[in-house]
Design an enzyme around this catalytic site. Structure first.
Site, PDB file in Angstrom:
ATOM      1  N   HIS A 176       0.942  -1.137   0.037  1.00  0.00           N
ATOM      2  CA  HIS A 176      -0.094   0.079  -0.031  1.00  0.00           C
ATOM      3  C   HIS A 176       0.925   1.290  -0.091  1.00  0.00           C
ATOM      4  CE1 HIS A 176      -3.878   2.340   0.711  1.00  0.00           C
ATOM      5  NE2 HIS A 176      -3.037   2.993   1.402  1.00  0.00           N
ATOM      6  N   CYS A 177       0.714   2.068  -1.062  1.00  0.00           N
ATOM      7  CA  CYS A 177       1.623   3.320  -1.261  1.00  0.00           C
ATOM      8  C   CYS A 177       1.056   4.426  -0.703  1.00  0.00           C
ATOM      9  CB  CYS A 177       2.102   3.386  -2.600  1.00  0.00           C
ATOM     10  SG  CYS A 177       3.394   4.727  -2.979  1.00  0.00           S
ATOM     11  N   PRO A 178       1.499   5.101   0.180  1.00  0.00           N
ATOM     12  CA  PRO A 178       0.954   6.247   0.802  1.00  0.00           C
ATOM     13  C   PRO A 178       1.226   7.439  -0.249  1.00  0.00           C
ATOM     14  CG  PRO A 178       2.937   5.997   1.989  1.00  0.00           C
ATOM     15  CD  PRO A 178       2.639   4.681   1.085  1.00  0.00           C
ATOM     16  N   GLY A 181      -1.815   7.139  -2.387  1.00  0.00           N
ATOM     17  CA  GLY A 181      -3.027   6.712  -1.545  1.00  0.00           C
ATOM     18  C   GLY A 181      -3.768   5.677  -2.109  1.00  0.00           C
ATOM     19  N   GLN A 182      -3.211   4.740  -2.539  1.00  0.00           N
ATOM     20  CA  GLN A 182      -3.993   3.333  -3.231  1.00  0.00           C
ATOM     21  C   GLN A 182      -2.826   2.155  -2.879  1.00  0.00           C
ATOM     22  OE1 GLN A 182      -6.518   1.728  -3.762  1.00  0.00           O
ATOM     23  NE2 GLN A 182      -7.175   2.896  -5.551  1.00  0.00           N
TER      24      GLN A 182
END
Length: 432
Positions: A176-178, A181-182
């Site tokens: 999950h890549c901050p 945002g996805q």
């Protein structure tokens, strides 16, 4: 009015434009990423590229520097949009557990409300539904264990994992890549890698052109590098910014090139690195790259704009005879004994009422014969002391049978009726 799927979605995602675009719960961090990309490019175009438009007079090549910076930035933003605003590969949830995997566990009882330990009614346990926590599937001839997801009520396919931030099971879950945002999964991994690698090239381009502008200033003023830096401090700031950014996006690009070449995900690399497991998905470096970049991107499994169909509640399947068999012997023995003893007491009370009436009539009929009849009544009353001994041996248990019930032998019941009836005669009745 019927609702659409995105309106009743149980995950933590955010939808816009009527469910056409899906983002993660931390979609606000996307604004920071946009700022980190757009702001430096605007500064570069105004303070660096605009001054270089006449430095290359042949074919107006100086304008190409400005155009390339703008077009390449738009390309990076499109890749960012494709990464963060689409379904990463979410597996639709089940509305009920898979029935084919039901099994009943008599060691855990449940009541109607589903609370464990409350289903023991009358000494009987209600079997609770249990599921195998893992399964084995074959991948390239090698067994791979998959786990059951209690939240989504399904067995996760190979390489699938449940994202705790988005609260969804994602196919080929990478991480999950901050920054976008996805979640990064099967449906957007290609765009994610292209975004990271393109951002690396954009940083390299801005850094190189800014350094070129410093070199041009040195030649024009015939001065040192310090004088050129004082002439254009913005170029120095852009070079420093791009140098720092290259350590992040450049390092991330190199790491994912390694993951693609070995057909791994970030999740698998960090979790199974120390296990020395065989990578069953590795098909060779060339085939691994072709799998990521040259195969068709699978469409989303979810139609977020579809209307929700009301599903008829289906009753849970009943346990078979073999599954329900352990419940008879798995209950509380003490409760079963108490139930069976109560049944025996009821049978004895019914027989006692009839026999006591017969004894009363017999005593009344003999009351006129003389005092010797009183001695008979005393003998009848004296037999009351022997009743408990016979009564204690009156019951024979069928304990160990499946029904777990108690039975009373006919011969013992006959003797017991007489004995028990005598034990309930009162002295006043005998005197009458």
């Amino acid at each position: 009015m019927a609702k659409r799927v995105y309106q009743v979605w149980k995950g933590s995602n955010k939808f816009i434009l009527g469910g056409r675009l899906i983002f993660g719960p931390d979609a606000r961090s996307l604004l920071v990423t946009l700022l980190l990309i757009i702001a430096p490019v605007i500064i570069f175009c105004v303070f660096v590229a605009w001054h270089l438009r006449h430095e290359f007079p042949s074919y107006n090549a100086g304008y190409a520097i400005l155009v390339v910076a703008i077009v390449f930035t738009i390309y990076v933003l499109v890749l960012l949009f494709l990464t963060s605003a689409r379904d990463p590969g979410i597996i639709p949830r089940n509305s009920h557990p898979p029935e084919e995997d039901f099994r009943y566990d008599s060691s855990v009882s449940i009541d109607v409300a589903g609370r464990p330990g409350a289903g023991n009614v009358g000494g009987r346990q209600t079997p609770s539904l249990q599921f195998p926590r893992t399964k084995e599937v074959m991948v390239n001839g090698i067994p791979v264990r998959v786990k059951y997801c209690d939240t989504c009520m399904l067995y996760r396919p190979p390489r699938c994992s449940h994202c705790s931030i988005c609260n969804n099971c994602v196919e080929r879950f990478d991480h999950h890549c901050p920054w976008v945002g996805q979640c990064i999964g099967q449906c957007n991994y290609r765009y994610f890698f292209m975004f990271v690698s393109s951002a690396t090239l954009l940083c390299t381009y801005v850094f190189s052109i800014s350094a070129l502008y410093i070199k041009i200033l040195m030649d024009d003023h015939q001065g040192t590098v310090w004088k050129a830096m004082k002439e254009s401090p913005v170029s120095v700031i852009l070079m420093a910014y791009c140098f720092i950014s290259l350590w992040f996006v450049g390092g991330l690009t190199g790491f994912h090139l390694y993951l693609i070449g070995t057909n791994q995900t970030t999740y698998e690399n960090f979790r199974y690195r120390a296990d020395n497991r065989i990578n069953v998905y590795n098909r060779g470096c060339v085939n691994n790259f072709l799998e990521v970049f040259c195969t068709e991107v699978k469409p989303s499994r979810n139609n977020f704009r579809a209307f929700v169909e009301e599903e008829v509640q289906r009753p849970l399947p009943l346990p078979t005879a073999r599954e329900a068999e352990p419940d008879d012997s798995g209950g509380d023995p003490r409760s079963k004994v108490e139930d069976d003893l109560d049944i025996g007491e009821d049978l004895l009370k019914i027989s006692q009422r009839r026999n006591i009436e017969e004894i009363d009539e017999d005593i009344r009929s003999r009351g006129s014969n003389g005092p010797h009849n009183a001695s008979e009544a005393d003998s009848v009353l004296g037999s009351d002391h022997r009743a408990p001994t016979i009564r204690a041996d009156a019951r024979h248990s069928s304990w160990g049978r499946r029904s777990g019930s108690w039975e009373i032998a006919p011969d013992v019941l006959a003797n017991e009726n007489v004995t028990e009836s005598r034990s309930h005669v009162n002295p006043n009745d005998a005197c009458q």
